[in-house]
Design an enzyme around this catalytic site. Structure first.
Site, PDB file in Angstrom:
ATOM      1  N   LYS A  51      29.628   4.531  50.135  1.00  0.00           N
ATOM      2  CA  LYS A  51      30.633   4.469  49.280  1.00  0.00           C
ATOM      3  C   LYS A  51      31.816   5.127  49.958  1.00  0.00           C
ATOM      4  O   LYS A  51      33.124   5.198  49.606  1.00  0.00           O
ATOM      5  CB  LYS A  51      30.450   5.299  48.040  1.00  0.00           C
ATOM      6  CG  LYS A  51      29.352   4.736  47.054  1.00  0.00           C
ATOM      7  CD  LYS A  51      29.188   5.643  45.724  1.00  0.00           C
ATOM      8  CE  LYS A  51      27.775   5.178  45.126  1.00  0.00           C
ATOM      9  NZ  LYS A  51      27.780   6.256  44.024  1.00  0.00           N
ATOM     10  N   GLU A 107      33.929   3.902  58.880  1.00  0.00           N
ATOM     11  CA  GLU A 107      33.132   4.734  58.279  1.00  0.00           C
ATOM     12  C   GLU A 107      34.109   6.088  58.016  1.00  0.00           C
ATOM     13  O   GLU A 107      35.126   6.294  58.543  1.00  0.00           O
ATOM     14  CB  GLU A 107      32.262   5.217  59.496  1.00  0.00           C
ATOM     15  CG  GLU A 107      31.133   6.239  59.270  1.00  0.00           C
ATOM     16  CD  GLU A 107      30.158   5.889  57.810  1.00  0.00           C
ATOM     17  OE1 GLU A 107      30.573   5.765  57.154  1.00  0.00           O
ATOM     18  OE2 GLU A 107      29.146   6.057  58.331  1.00  0.00           O
ATOM     19  N   ASP A 108      33.633   6.996  56.808  1.00  0.00           N
ATOM     20  CA  ASP A 108      34.286   8.062  56.787  1.00  0.00           C
ATOM     21  C   ASP A 108      34.100   9.209  57.607  1.00  0.00           C
ATOM     22  O   ASP A 108      34.985   9.676  57.939  1.00  0.00           O
ATOM     23  CB  ASP A 108      33.997   8.323  55.298  1.00  0.00           C
ATOM     24  CG  ASP A 108      32.295   9.029  55.173  1.00  0.00           C
ATOM     25  OD1 ASP A 108      31.552   8.446  56.069  1.00  0.00           O
ATOM     26  OD2 ASP A 108      31.820   9.122  54.031  1.00  0.00           O
ATOM     27  N   ASP A 111      28.627  12.231  61.762  1.00  0.00           N
ATOM     28  CA  ASP A 111      28.062  13.564  61.679  1.00  0.00           C
ATOM     29  C   ASP A 111      27.224  13.794  62.956  1.00  0.00           C
ATOM     30  O   ASP A 111      27.479  13.730  63.887  1.00  0.00           O
ATOM     31  CB  ASP A 111      27.769  14.179  60.393  1.00  0.00           C
ATOM     32  CG  ASP A 111      27.037  15.498  60.261  1.00  0.00           C
ATOM     33  OD1 ASP A 111      27.452  16.200  61.140  1.00  0.00           O
ATOM     34  OD2 ASP A 111      26.270  15.532  59.541  1.00  0.00           O
ATOM     35  N   PHE A 160      31.488  21.238  55.738  1.00  0.00           N
ATOM     36  CA  PHE A 160      31.338  20.155  55.034  1.00  0.00           C
ATOM     37  C   PHE A 160      32.457  19.819  54.401  1.00  0.00           C
ATOM     38  O   PHE A 160      33.058  20.813  53.547  1.00  0.00           O
ATOM     39  CB  PHE A 160      30.054  20.436  54.021  1.00  0.00           C
ATOM     40  CG  PHE A 160      29.659  19.326  53.243  1.00  0.00           C
ATOM     41  CD1 PHE A 160      28.825  18.266  53.839  1.00  0.00           C
ATOM     42  CD2 PHE A 160      30.077  18.897  52.084  1.00  0.00           C
ATOM     43  CE1 PHE A 160      28.272  17.163  53.295  1.00  0.00           C
ATOM     44  CE2 PHE A 160      29.796  17.493  51.524  1.00  0.00           C
ATOM     45  CZ  PHE A 160      28.872  16.952  51.993  1.00  0.00           C
ATOM     46  N   ARG A 173      35.080  12.306  45.218  1.00  0.00           N
ATOM     47  CA  ARG A 173      35.608  11.163  45.827  1.00  0.00           C
ATOM     48  C   ARG A 173      36.961  10.847  45.725  1.00  0.00           C
ATOM     49  O   ARG A 173      37.721  10.301  46.255  1.00  0.00           O
ATOM     50  CB  ARG A 173      34.799  10.192  45.784  1.00  0.00           C
ATOM     51  CG  ARG A 173      33.372  10.142  46.041  1.00  0.00           C
ATOM     52  CD  ARG A 173      32.708   8.639  46.056  1.00  0.00           C
ATOM     53  NE  ARG A 173      31.211   8.953  46.194  1.00  0.00           N
ATOM     54  CZ  ARG A 173      30.539   8.932  47.430  1.00  0.00           C
ATOM     55  NH1 ARG A 173      31.201   8.837  48.437  1.00  0.00           N
ATOM     56  NH2 ARG A 173      29.295   9.028  47.433  1.00  0.00           N
TER      57      ARG A 173
HETATM   58  P1  IMP Z   1      25.357  11.074  60.126  1.00  0.00           P
HETATM   59  O1  IMP Z   1      24.334   9.738  59.957  1.00  0.00           O
HETATM   60  O2  IMP Z   1      24.693  12.417  60.294  1.00  0.00           O
HETATM   61  O3  IMP Z   1      26.363  10.848  61.101  1.00  0.00           O
HETATM   62  O4  IMP Z   1      26.109  11.081  58.541  1.00  0.00           O
HETATM   63  C1  IMP Z   1      27.006  10.441  58.188  1.00  0.00           C
HETATM   64  C2  IMP Z   1      27.087  10.284  56.747  1.00  0.00           C
HETATM   65  O5  IMP Z   1      26.882  11.610  56.188  1.00  0.00           O
HETATM   66  C3  IMP Z   1      28.659   9.927  56.414  1.00  0.00           C
HETATM   67  O6  IMP Z   1      28.954   8.646  56.346  1.00  0.00           O
HETATM   68  C4  IMP Z   1      28.711  10.950  54.955  1.00  0.00           C
HETATM   69  O7  IMP Z   1      28.308   9.982  54.043  1.00  0.00           O
HETATM   70  C5  IMP Z   1      27.739  12.045  55.233  1.00  0.00           C
HETATM   71  N1  IMP Z   1      28.625  12.893  55.581  1.00  0.00           N
HETATM   72  C6  IMP Z   1      28.505  13.791  56.799  1.00  0.00           C
HETATM   73  N2  IMP Z   1      29.257  15.003  56.779  1.00  0.00           N
HETATM   74  C7  IMP Z   1      29.654  15.045  55.517  1.00  0.00           C
HETATM   75  C8  IMP Z   1      30.989  15.886  55.118  1.00  0.00           C
HETATM   76  O8  IMP Z   1      31.352  16.950  55.765  1.00  0.00           O
HETATM   77  N3  IMP Z   1      31.221  15.675  53.839  1.00  0.00           N
HETATM   78  C9  IMP Z   1      30.784  14.520  53.090  1.00  0.00           C
HETATM   79  N4  IMP Z   1      29.799  13.692  53.568  1.00  0.00           N
HETATM   80  C10 IMP Z   1      29.385  13.910  54.920  1.00  0.00           C
END
Ligand code: IMP
Length: 183
Positions: A51, A107-108, A111, A160, A173
């Site tokens: 989302k 992508e948002d 991480d 975060f 959101r």
């Molecule tokens: P990854 O798979 O570890 O790269 O995480 C990516 C996903 O984790 C993103 O699409 C977000 O949904 C969530 N995410 C990672 N860091 C944050 C943050 O600081 N705030 C909110 N969601 C996050």
């Protein structure tokens, strides 16, 4: 402009990290950069990762001054503020649509890179012409999977963040700017 305004949402206090004007400015620049790279002839297929990327995708596509198409996908590895270390869901579009297309994943935040790596591996099977990533945020200190983020708006430290589509347990959101939850 970096803001430090503190707002209350329910019982929580949130400190503003990036205001909506700065987000809009960076998103407009990114849309122009992608448009320039695509050129006149291409109709890229943007894939919005739900989302969290919904607000970013909306503003990015409004600012994109060229022909394009949009699809949505759902793919999540998070519960609260900690990565579960595995991707739970992959649902949405008919992936055969990506064949011979120039694909841009919206992508948002990247991480650890697990979510995007999983999606890239999945899409590669369907033989797109190219796949690029457009992420609102990247956290370089956290990245541990092999991914190249060609397009992004902001690099942030290991914090975060919430707002502008990003949530903490489904909250925040709707906020138009980016915040850090105050302890
Ligand atoms: P990854 O798979 O570890 O790269 O995480 C990516 C996903 O984790 C993103 O699409 C977000 O949904 C969530 N995410 C990672 N860091 C944050 C943050 O600081 N705030 C909110 N969601 C996050």
């Amino acid at each position: 402009m970096i803001s430090s305004e503190i707002i209350s949402v329910g019982a929580d206090k949130l400190k503003c990290l990036i205001n909506s004007d700065e987000i809009r400015h960076k998103v407009d620049l990114l849309a122009n950069q992608i448009r320039t790279d695509m050129g006149e002839e291409e109709t890229p297929l943007f894939i919005c990762v739900l989302k969290g990327a919904f607000m970013f995708a909306s503003d990015l596509l409004k600012a994109y001054k060229g022909s394009c198409e949009l699809e949505f996908i759902r793919l999540s590895s998070y519960n609260g503020t900690k990565s579960l270390g595995k991707v739970k869901k992959l649902i949405g579009m008919d992936f055969k649509e990506v064949r011979e297309r120039r694909v841009v994943i919206i992508e948002d935040i990247v991480d650890t890179g697990l979510t995007i790596r999983t999606l890239l591996d999945h899409l590669a099977v369907f033989k797109p012409k190219s796949i690029d990533i457009a992420s609102l945020f990247v956290k370089p200190a956290r990245l541990c999977h092999n991914v190249t983020i060609k397009y992004y708006c902001f690099e942030i430290p290991d914090a975060f963040i919430v707002g502008y589509g990003l949530d903490y347990d489904e909250k925040y959101r709707n906020l138009p700017a980016i915040y850090v939850i105050q302890k």
